[in-house]
Every structure is written in structure tokens, then in C-alpha cells.
Design an enzyme around this catalytic site. Structure first.
Site: not given
Length: 329
Positions: A50-53, A55, A179, A204
Site C-alpha cells: 500500500g505504498a502509493n499514497t 502512510i 490500529s 474493521y
């Protein structure tokens, strides 16, 4: 001078200035702990999902500044390539690579892991960062409820497929982004896949509790291997994860809520600090099985300490992913 004093004392000017200053300093305070220790990551290999946006992107950016080689594992390759180009331009680090990874597909996860191993024979840090939040009920390509499937099960499989490289590279680390929502979660042993009922918030919270349980159980199984695993709470962060919040999906909601988000939520850069701390701090070389927030160790919920629940979740995750062993070899 008296005219200036009169202007400053005018309520129309004074109160907005006071409120603005208060919001500014509150925003500074809410950014939380910062990882300021200098490290040199040259020669080390990282994977960030999940590195494109958000955190993830900020995590890659900082590692790139420190000389690390980073594989950006993303579902959307167009956005991933744009983010990669921006990071390379800013850091002049050419060892940043974009690779496709859809955590809602076991086939994609296996393809990514196999491709990575063909390119690299070492992996120093795996950062399981990607996630979805509060989305409408849907299933992964393999029939798992989307939030549990992406946030936990996909990363469970990815981690297992890369364990041999992590062990070979030891000392190495696994960082699971969880989280504070885990404290509100429970593992529904009678309906783990939300087939009988579904709650966006409940699913979640369950997935984030699963992250912590997985971390603690994996840490026990990896004792003596030189591979550590820790989880963390990045904080309340203003990122694209908020896109499913209904009140932000109209102009009025944006107008009313955005100033509060700006004041009370962390920026993506601040949200990445605890991930960087868990991944890079040299003092954590032999620390495993802990949970961090604001670059400090914090306690977890009672449910996250339940060893029987952790074993149940592990067994169910094995069945789904086909890992097929109760022991990490």
C-alpha cells in the site's frame, strides 16, 4: 500605535486570531511522536504494501532518503508508478521499484512473492501497511470478507511466503500496521467471515485485532530465528482510508469536518513515524511481539492477549490461504 492596538483588541480580529493560533498549536501537538534517529539503510531491502499514497508513501520516501532499496507493493500500478517517480525525483535514490500486489487475491500475492524472490535473495524489513476501512460489504477474489481479507489474511499469506527470505537475511523485521480500533474489536469465532451479519465498523475492528493477534502469535513461533515482528497504531491520520466516511462524501460535510481533521488528525508524514520507528530503530533489533504508538511501546486490549483466540485465528487463516502447517519452519 494606538490604532494598531485598537485593531488587535477588536473582537472581529482578536477572536479569529486566537482561535487560529489555538488550532495551529493543537495541530502541532496532535502530530505525536516523531522518529528522528539517524540511520543508514544503504544495502538493505524493504517491502512496503500500500505504498502509493498516505502512510505507505511517506514510509517509502523516508527509507529512500536513508538509502534503502524499497519495493512498493501496490494494487494500482498507475498510481504506484507516479508515486515511485516522485520519490526518486525527491531523493535521487534509483533503487525504488514498483510491483503489482492485490491483497484481495491469493494468486496476486503468490505472483508478487515469487517475482520478488527471483529478483532478490534478501529482505531486511517487510512492512504490512496496506488496508481498507469501513467499506461496504464485499468479498475478496477468494471469498473472504474484504476488510479481514485485505487487512489480515492477505498479509498473513504474504508474510508466510516471504519468511524463508526474511530468515536468510536475519536479523530482519516484520512490521504490521494495526490500529487503536483493535481495542474495540472481537474475533467472531462463530461468524469470522461475517456471513450471518456484517458491520462496517465491527469488521474493521476485527481485522485490526487480527493484526495484533497475528503479530503476537508469529513472534512466539519465530523465537530464535532472528526475525522479529511488531504491530503498531499509526494514529488518527488524514488519508484516503477516510474515503468511506459518509459525512465526507458531500460538500457540506467537507466544509464542516475538514477544519477539524486538519486540526485533530495527523498528516500522512506524522502517521508514518511509528512505522519507521518499528522498522528502523536500532534499539528494537531484538524486540518482538510488541505494539507501538507514537514511537513508544503501548499495552494492547485484553482480547489481543488471548492466546486461544490467536491460535484459532491462525488455524482459520491457514485453511483460507492453504499454508497448511501449524508451525513456521
Amino acid at each position: 500605535m494606538s490604532c494598531l492596538s485598537c485593531c488587535l483588541c477588536c473582537p472581529i480580529i482578536l477572536w479569529p486570531a486566537v482561535i487560529g493560533a489555538a488550532m495551529y498549536f493543537l495541530r502541532k501537538y496532535m502530530q505525536g511522536g516523531q522518529f528522528i534517529k539517524q540511520t543508514n539503510e544503504t544495502g538493505k531491502v524493504f517491502i512496503v504494501t500500500g505504498a502509493n499514497t498516505g502512510i505507505g508513501k511517506e514510509t517509502v520516501l523516508e527509507i529512500a532518503k536513508r538509502g534503502g532499496t524499497v519495493y512498493m507493493a501496490c494494487r494500482d500500478m498507475n498510481r504506484c508508478n507516479r508515486a515511485r517517480d516522485e520519490i526518486i525525483k525527491e531523493t535521487n535514490n534509483q533503487n525504488i521499484f514498483s510491483r503489482e500486489l492485490d491483497l484481495s487475491s491469493f494468486d496476486s500475492i503468490r505472483k508478487f512473492a515469487a517475482g520478488f524472490k527471483r529478483e532478490q535473495d534478501k529482505l531486511h524489513v517487510l512492512i504490512n501497511n496496506a488496508g481498507v476501512m469501513h467499506c461496504p460489504k464485499s468479498l475478496t477474489k477468494d471469498g473472504i470478507e474484504m476488510q479481514l481479507g485485505v487487512n489480515h489474511v492477505g498479509h498473513f499469506l504474504l508474510t508466510h511466503l516471504l519468511l524463508d527470505v526474511l530468515k536468510k537475511t536475519a536479523p530482519s523485521r516484520i512490521v504490521n500496521v494495526s490500529s487503536l480500533a483493535h481495542t474495540q474489536g472481537s474475533i467472531n469465532v462463530k461468524d469470522l467471515n461475517s456471513e450471518k451479519s456484517y458491520s462496517r465498523i465491527g469488521a474493521y475492528s476485527q481485522s485490526k485485532l487480527a493484526n495484533v493477534l497475528f503479530t503476537r502469535e508469529l513472534a512466539k513461533r519465530l523465537e530464535g530465528t532472528g526475525v522479529t515482528v511488531n504491530s503498531l497504531h499509526p494514529g488518527a491520520v488524514d488519508t484516503e482510508l477516510l474515503r468511506n466516511w459518509g459525512f465526507l462524501q458531500n460538500d457540506l460535510g467537507q466544509l464542516m469536518i475538514r477544519p477539524l481533521l486538519w486540526t485533530l488528525f495527523k498528516t500522512a508524514k506524522s502517521g508514518a513515524q511509528t512505522s519507521l520507528y518499528a522498522a528502523l530503530d536500532t534499539d528494537l533489533k531484538n524486540v518482538s511481539g510488541l505494539y507501538f504508538s507514537d514511537c513508544k511501546a503501548k499495552d494492547v486490549s485484553k482480547a489481543a492477549k488471548n492466546d486461544e483466540t490467536a491460535k484459532f485465528l491462525w488455524a482459520e487463516s491457514e485453511k483460507w490461504t492453504g499454508v497448511g502447517t501449524s508451525k513456521v519452519d
